[in-house]
Scaffold this motif. Structure first.
Motif, PDB file in Angstrom:
ATOM      1  N   TYR A 144       2.891 -18.127  -8.677  1.00  0.00           N
ATOM      2  CA  TYR A 144       3.931 -17.132  -8.943  1.00  0.00           C
ATOM      3  C   TYR A 144       3.550 -16.168 -10.075  1.00  0.00           C
ATOM      4  O   TYR A 144       3.982 -15.011 -10.058  1.00  0.00           O
ATOM      5  CB  TYR A 144       5.239 -17.842  -9.309  1.00  0.00           C
ATOM      6  N   LYS A 145       2.765 -16.632 -11.051  1.00  0.00           N
ATOM      7  CA  LYS A 145       2.481 -15.786 -12.206  1.00  0.00           C
ATOM      8  C   LYS A 145       1.102 -15.116 -12.167  1.00  0.00           C
ATOM      9  O   LYS A 145       0.861 -14.193 -12.933  1.00  0.00           O
ATOM     10  CB  LYS A 145       2.582 -16.614 -13.500  1.00  0.00           C
ATOM     11  N   THR A 146       0.236 -15.594 -11.298  1.00  0.00           N
ATOM     12  CA  THR A 146      -1.119 -15.021 -11.241  1.00  0.00           C
ATOM     13  C   THR A 146      -1.440 -14.434  -9.880  1.00  0.00           C
ATOM     14  O   THR A 146      -1.861 -13.274  -9.762  1.00  0.00           O
ATOM     15  CB  THR A 146      -2.163 -16.095 -11.604  1.00  0.00           C
ATOM     16  N   PHE A 147      -1.236 -15.250  -8.835  1.00  0.00           N
ATOM     17  CA  PHE A 147      -1.657 -14.805  -7.504  1.00  0.00           C
ATOM     18  C   PHE A 147      -0.785 -13.672  -6.977  1.00  0.00           C
ATOM     19  O   PHE A 147      -1.305 -12.643  -6.499  1.00  0.00           O
ATOM     20  CB  PHE A 147      -1.617 -16.007  -6.543  1.00  0.00           C
ATOM     21  N   LEU A 148       0.562 -13.837  -7.045  1.00  0.00           N
ATOM     22  CA  LEU A 148       1.451 -12.806  -6.496  1.00  0.00           C
ATOM     23  C   LEU A 148       1.334 -11.473  -7.249  1.00  0.00           C
ATOM     24  O   LEU A 148       1.258 -10.404  -6.613  1.00  0.00           O
ATOM     25  CB  LEU A 148       2.891 -13.318  -6.507  1.00  0.00           C
ATOM     26  N   PRO A 149       1.324 -11.444  -8.601  1.00  0.00           N
ATOM     27  CA  PRO A 149       1.098 -10.155  -9.266  1.00  0.00           C
ATOM     28  C   PRO A 149      -0.241  -9.516  -8.923  1.00  0.00           C
ATOM     29  O   PRO A 149      -0.337  -8.287  -8.802  1.00  0.00           O
ATOM     30  CB  PRO A 149       1.179 -10.505 -10.757  1.00  0.00           C
ATOM     31  N   SER A 150      -1.276 -10.356  -8.744  1.00  0.00           N
ATOM     32  CA  SER A 150      -2.569  -9.798  -8.353  1.00  0.00           C
ATOM     33  C   SER A 150      -2.506  -9.198  -6.951  1.00  0.00           C
ATOM     34  O   SER A 150      -3.112  -8.146  -6.683  1.00  0.00           O
ATOM     35  CB  SER A 150      -3.634 -10.890  -8.422  1.00  0.00           C
ATOM     36  N   ALA A 151      -1.751  -9.844  -6.049  1.00  0.00           N
ATOM     37  CA  ALA A 151      -1.594  -9.296  -4.696  1.00  0.00           C
ATOM     38  C   ALA A 151      -0.855  -7.968  -4.730  1.00  0.00           C
ATOM     39  O   ALA A 151      -1.236  -7.009  -4.036  1.00  0.00           O
ATOM     40  CB  ALA A 151      -0.843 -10.312  -3.822  1.00  0.00           C
ATOM     41  N   ILE A 152       0.191  -7.871  -5.551  1.00  0.00           N
ATOM     42  CA  ILE A 152       0.925  -6.602  -5.677  1.00  0.00           C
ATOM     43  C   ILE A 152       0.011  -5.501  -6.218  1.00  0.00           C
ATOM     44  O   ILE A 152       0.017  -4.356  -5.734  1.00  0.00           O
ATOM     45  CB  ILE A 152       2.148  -6.796  -6.600  1.00  0.00           C
ATOM     46  N   ASP A 153      -0.797  -5.831  -7.209  1.00  0.00           N
ATOM     47  CA  ASP A 153      -1.693  -4.840  -7.795  1.00  0.00           C
ATOM     48  C   ASP A 153      -2.715  -4.341  -6.778  1.00  0.00           C
ATOM     49  O   ASP A 153      -2.966  -3.132  -6.671  1.00  0.00           O
ATOM     50  CB  ASP A 153      -2.400  -5.464  -9.002  1.00  0.00           C
ATOM     51  N   ASN A 154      -3.297  -5.252  -5.980  1.00  0.00           N
ATOM     52  CA  ASN A 154      -4.287  -4.842  -4.983  1.00  0.00           C
ATOM     53  C   ASN A 154      -3.649  -3.999  -3.881  1.00  0.00           C
ATOM     54  O   ASN A 154      -4.262  -3.040  -3.386  1.00  0.00           O
ATOM     55  CB  ASN A 154      -4.958  -6.067  -4.375  1.00  0.00           C
ATOM     56  N   LEU A 155      -2.425  -4.339  -3.479  1.00  0.00           N
ATOM     57  CA  LEU A 155      -1.753  -3.545  -2.454  1.00  0.00           C
ATOM     58  C   LEU A 155      -1.444  -2.139  -2.972  1.00  0.00           C
ATOM     59  O   LEU A 155      -1.563  -1.148  -2.233  1.00  0.00           O
ATOM     60  CB  LEU A 155      -0.465  -4.248  -2.013  1.00  0.00           C
ATOM     61  N   LEU A 156      -1.034  -2.015  -4.229  1.00  0.00           N
ATOM     62  CA  LEU A 156      -0.764  -0.692  -4.791  1.00  0.00           C
ATOM     63  C   LEU A 156      -2.048   0.130  -4.930  1.00  0.00           C
ATOM     64  O   LEU A 156      -2.035   1.353  -4.717  1.00  0.00           O
ATOM     65  CB  LEU A 156      -0.082  -0.837  -6.150  1.00  0.00           C
ATOM     66  N   VAL A 157      -3.139  -0.527  -5.291  1.00  0.00           N
ATOM     67  CA  VAL A 157      -4.420   0.185  -5.361  1.00  0.00           C
ATOM     68  C   VAL A 157      -4.816   0.699  -3.981  1.00  0.00           C
ATOM     69  O   VAL A 157      -5.289   1.841  -3.826  1.00  0.00           O
ATOM     70  CB  VAL A 157      -5.508  -0.732  -5.948  1.00  0.00           C
ATOM     71  N   LEU A 158      -4.633  -0.144  -2.959  1.00  0.00           N
ATOM     72  CA  LEU A 158      -4.915   0.293  -1.591  1.00  0.00           C
ATOM     73  C   LEU A 158      -4.023   1.463  -1.199  1.00  0.00           C
ATOM     74  O   LEU A 158      -4.479   2.424  -0.550  1.00  0.00           O
ATOM     75  CB  LEU A 158      -4.725  -0.888  -0.636  1.00  0.00           C
ATOM     76  N   GLY A 159      -2.757   1.417  -1.589  1.00  0.00           N
ATOM     77  CA  GLY A 159      -1.858   2.526  -1.300  1.00  0.00           C
ATOM     78  C   GLY A 159      -2.306   3.815  -1.977  1.00  0.00           C
ATOM     79  O   GLY A 159      -2.244   4.899  -1.384  1.00  0.00           O
ATOM     80  N   ARG A 160      -2.769   3.730  -3.216  1.00  0.00           N
ATOM     81  CA  ARG A 160      -3.268   4.919  -3.921  1.00  0.00           C
ATOM     82  C   ARG A 160      -4.476   5.522  -3.217  1.00  0.00           C
ATOM     83  O   ARG A 160      -4.598   6.744  -3.069  1.00  0.00           O
ATOM     84  CB  ARG A 160      -3.650   4.550  -5.349  1.00  0.00           C
ATOM     85  N   ARG A 161      -5.390   4.666  -2.768  1.00  0.00           N
ATOM     86  CA  ARG A 161      -6.576   5.180  -2.075  1.00  0.00           C
ATOM     87  C   ARG A 161      -6.203   5.856  -0.762  1.00  0.00           C
ATOM     88  O   ARG A 161      -6.743   6.920  -0.414  1.00  0.00           O
ATOM     89  CB  ARG A 161      -7.555   4.037  -1.816  1.00  0.00           C
ATOM     90  N   LEU A 162      -5.263   5.252  -0.026  1.00  0.00           N
ATOM     91  CA  LEU A 162      -4.822   5.869   1.228  1.00  0.00           C
ATOM     92  C   LEU A 162      -4.110   7.193   0.957  1.00  0.00           C
ATOM     93  O   LEU A 162      -4.255   8.163   1.728  1.00  0.00           O
ATOM     94  CB  LEU A 162      -3.905   4.905   1.985  1.00  0.00           C
ATOM     95  N   GLN A 163      -3.322   7.249  -0.109  1.00  0.00           N
ATOM     96  CA  GLN A 163      -2.638   8.506  -0.451  1.00  0.00           C
ATOM     97  C   GLN A 163      -3.649   9.603  -0.784  1.00  0.00           C
ATOM     98  O   GLN A 163      -3.502  10.758  -0.334  1.00  0.00           O
ATOM     99  CB  GLN A 163      -1.715   8.269  -1.648  1.00  0.00           C
ATOM    100  N   ALA A 164      -4.686   9.263  -1.547  1.00  0.00           N
ATOM    101  CA  ALA A 164      -5.709  10.265  -1.888  1.00  0.00           C
ATOM    102  C   ALA A 164      -6.459  10.728  -0.646  1.00  0.00           C
ATOM    103  O   ALA A 164      -6.737  11.922  -0.479  1.00  0.00           O
ATOM    104  CB  ALA A 164      -6.683   9.665  -2.913  1.00  0.00           C
ATOM    105  N   ARG A 165      -6.785   9.784   0.260  1.00  0.00           N
ATOM    106  CA  ARG A 165      -7.464  10.170   1.500  1.00  0.00           C
ATOM    107  C   ARG A 165      -6.572  11.049   2.372  1.00  0.00           C
ATOM    108  O   ARG A 165      -7.057  12.000   3.007  1.00  0.00           O
ATOM    109  CB  ARG A 165      -7.866   8.905   2.271  1.00  0.00           C
ATOM    110  N   PHE A 166      -5.284  10.762   2.399  1.00  0.00           N
ATOM    111  CA  PHE A 166      -4.355  11.564   3.188  1.00  0.00           C
ATOM    112  C   PHE A 166      -4.260  12.988   2.644  1.00  0.00           C
ATOM    113  O   PHE A 166      -4.233  13.957   3.425  1.00  0.00           O
ATOM    114  CB  PHE A 166      -2.971  10.890   3.172  1.00  0.00           C
ATOM    115  N   ILE A 167      -4.257  13.128   1.335  1.00  0.00           N
ATOM    116  CA  ILE A 167      -4.143  14.466   0.746  1.00  0.00           C
ATOM    117  C   ILE A 167      -5.420  15.270   1.000  1.00  0.00           C
ATOM    118  O   ILE A 167      -5.377  16.476   1.259  1.00  0.00           O
ATOM    119  CB  ILE A 167      -3.835  14.353  -0.752  1.00  0.00           C
ATOM    120  N   ARG A 168      -6.591  14.590   0.957  1.00  0.00           N
ATOM    121  CA  ARG A 168      -7.854  15.304   1.148  1.00  0.00           C
ATOM    122  C   ARG A 168      -8.209  15.536   2.607  1.00  0.00           C
ATOM    123  O   ARG A 168      -9.121  16.309   2.893  1.00  0.00           O
ATOM    124  CB  ARG A 168      -8.997  14.523   0.475  1.00  0.00           C
ATOM    125  N   ALA A 169      -7.539  14.855   3.523  1.00  0.00           N
ATOM    126  CA  ALA A 169      -7.880  14.983   4.942  1.00  0.00           C
ATOM    127  C   ALA A 169      -7.585  16.395   5.432  1.00  0.00           C
ATOM    128  O   ALA A 169      -6.590  17.014   5.054  1.00  0.00           O
ATOM    129  CB  ALA A 169      -7.115  13.957   5.768  1.00  0.00           C
TER     130      ALA A 169
END
Length: 599
Positions: free
Chosen positions: A107-132
């Motif tokens: 609850y204190k390590t794995f889940l926050p790390s999963a949220i952080d990785n998903l948000l990073v993936l979302g940022r990369r997809l957003q940047a690719r969408f803007i540059r497409a």
């Protein structure tokens, strides 16, 4: 592993875990996609589904998904689509999972790390969408971005405490701070879901994060005229005002021109119901001191209007220059790409042409060889092949020498140019100096000045003074002869002692050689029963050793007399019958043949 399974694990999970341990890193993302079928095999919320999720977590398959999401998704097999599906699988595996062994780590390590990785993936997809640039690519990236945000909503919907992690994450604020309409609306929908699931989440975040979120929402209302963005921002502010009564006072105090902005800019845009509710809540909070509020409201509206007008005029002035710069850069980039493609095509065509020419030349050469072999007699084939090989070698050597000469010439061209320039400069300088010499008149001959009597007397006086100051040490002739005689006597005494010592040493060496020879003869002597007259002559007569010594002494003297003069330097005081030490040693060393010389 996170923990050993207590019951029999699912066979599909076991098989997938075994495949992951034996496969390479490139195949892991595609293998993890099989988890989607495993999760779909059981109904949602059933005990079987919980058991499968527990097995997946126990065998660290969720950690594999987490590690894959941290990689560069453009290099994954399947690309961004695979990363998006893995994000969805990770959220499904974590929702409904109850970890009993070491829950704090989950609850204190794995889940926050999963949220952080998903948000990073979302940022990369957003940047690719803007540059497409293409519509198909933009639609794909927008779909993948929406899938990732749905996975985030699903994850904090199953674990309410993750809402605080999402809001306090810097990547979420960066997703929210964007000028793109589609991704901004999707991000605000995520924030809407967080407030709808957990209305008290705004009380749990720090003040800086809360102010950043509210600032961005108000900024979107003031900086855009898009009704979709305005509707989403208005609904969020209404939801904040309904669920968090204390934040209404913050909205009225921090954003004093918000009511005028909402009433003037967003009235009649299609969401008047939500807008009127938000305005009622804001006006209700500011019912006391209405006149002062209205005055401040009007002042704020005037300042904002002036500021917006100034900003608009400033942007309009810079617009032609920005458009010109953008067009110039776009044309330059397009021209560069066209030149690169043209050069690439030319290189490929040249390579193909050279390959065809080599093949054609090789085929022609083989055909000519076969034709000549048919016409040449069999006995002349070897001779002909040798001639061809020699001619080919000469051709190769000629081309190589020509290439090497051209390369050396190109390398030495600069030095040759510098040399020629130096020659030209030197020639011009010599001509210039020659002209100067011709123009300069010759000076008449001047005889050296003779010494006067006064100058001669002065110089003689200086010489006498120097001699008086530095008198030379003189020795009488009698004293010199006496020293010479003493040196001759000491030298004669030394040579006499040295000659006597040499003779004594020679005598000792001779005796030692004789003793060693006798010892050697005695040791090699036969028994008395086997003794013959010849053996007796050896012990009775010493003619053999003496003859050997005489012959070797003679050879040594001959070698010494034939030595060059520079090897005899220092032997002036030796008599003719005296043999040097080296020759004497060589003579004595060869006296005993078979014995061993001991010192």
């Amino acid at each position: 592993m996170a923990g050993a399974p207590r019951a029999a694990a699912d066979p599909q999970v076991l098989a997938l875990a075994a495949q992951l341990t034996e496969s390479s890193e490139q195949d892991i993302p595609l293998l993890l996609l099989q988890l989607k079928g495993i999760l779909n095999s059981a109904s949602l919320g059933s005990e079987e589904s919980k058991k499968i999720k527990q097995d997946i977590y126990d065998y660290d398959l969720t950690r594999y998904c987490l590690l894959v999401l941290r990689q560069d998704h453009s290099r994954l097999r399947g690309g961004w689509a695979t990363a998006t599906q893995l994000a969805e699988i990770l959220s499904r595996c974590c929702v409904g999972l109850e970890v009993k062994e070491d829950p704090e780590e989950f609850y204190k390590t794995f889940l926050p790390s999963a949220i952080d990785n998903l948000l990073v993936l979302g940022r990369r997809l957003q940047a690719r969408f803007i540059r497409a640039m293409k519509d198909e690519e933009k639609q794909d990236f927008l779909h993948w971005f929406r899938t990732v945000t749905d996975a985030i909503c699903w994850l904090f919907g199953g674990h309410l405490q993750l809402g605080v992690c999402v809001l306090q994450n810097d990547h979420f604020l960066q997703l929210l701070i964007t000028d793109d309409v589609e991704t901004a609306v999707i991000t605000m929908s995520v924030l809407h879901n967080i407030l709808r699931v957990n209305s008290s989440v705004l009380y749990q975040v720090d003040e800086e994060t809360l102010h950043s979120v509210l600032d961005e929402l108000v900024y979107k209302l003031s900086s855009t005229t898009n009704p979709v963005v305005g509707n989403a921002a208005t609904k969020l502010l209404l939801l904040v005002a309904k669920f968090c009564k204390q934040l209404v006072k913050l909205l009225t105090a921090r954003y004093k021109g918000l009511k005028g902005l909402l009433s003037k800019q967003w009235t009649g845009k299609g969401f008047d119901g939500d807008l009127s509710q938000l305005l009622d809540l804001l006006y209700l909070e500011q019912s006391n001191g209405k006149g002062e509020i209205q005055r401040q409201h009007q002042a704020a509206c005037i300042i904002q209007a002036m500021w917006r007008g100034f900003q608009t005029r400033k942007r309009l002035k810079k617009l032609p220059q920005a458009v010109t710069t953008l067009q110039r850069s776009f044309r330059a980039k397009r021209e560069q790409e066209l030149q690169h493609l043209k050069k690439q095509k030319e290189d490929e065509a040249l390579k193909l042409q050279m390959k065809l020419q080599r093949q054609r030349a090789m085929r022609h050469f083989h055909e000519r060889q076969l034709a000549l072999l048919e016409t040449i007699h069999a006995s002349q084939v070897d001779k002909y092949m040798e001639g061809m090989e020699e001619k080919s070698a000469l051709t190769i050597q000629r081309f190589w020498r020509g290439y090497r000469a051209r390369r050396n010439f190109h390398q030495q061209r600069q030095s040759l140019k510098e040399y020629k320039a130096a020659v030209v400069i030197q020639r011009a300088a010599c001509k210039f100096l020659e002209k100067l010499r011709r123009r300069r008149p010759l000076s008449p001959w001047k005889e050296p000045k003779a010494l006067t009597d006064e100058r001669r007397l002065a110089l003689l006086q200086k010489v006498d003074d120097y001699i008086k100051l530095h008198p030379a040490s003189q020795m009488s002739e009698e004293r010199s002869k006496e020293l010479h005689m003493q040196a001759q006597e000491k030298l004669a005494q030394f040579l006499l002692r040295n000659r006597l010592d040499q003779r004594a040493a020679q005598r000792r060496e001779t005796l030692l050689a004789q003793v060693n020879t006798d010892v050697e003869l005695l040791m090699n002597a036969p028994r008395l029963a086997e003794t013959t007259e010849k053996d007796l002559d050896v012990f009775v007569s010493r003619s053999v050793p003496v003859a050997t010594k005489a012959r070797q002494s003679h050879n040594t003297m001959l070698k010494y007399t034939h030595c060059p003069w520079w090897k005899k330097l220092g032997d002036e005081f030796t008599e003719d019958d005296v043999i040097p030490d080296d020759a004497l040693n060589a003579e004595l060393g060869t006296l005993f043949i078979g014995g061993r010389k001991s010192i």
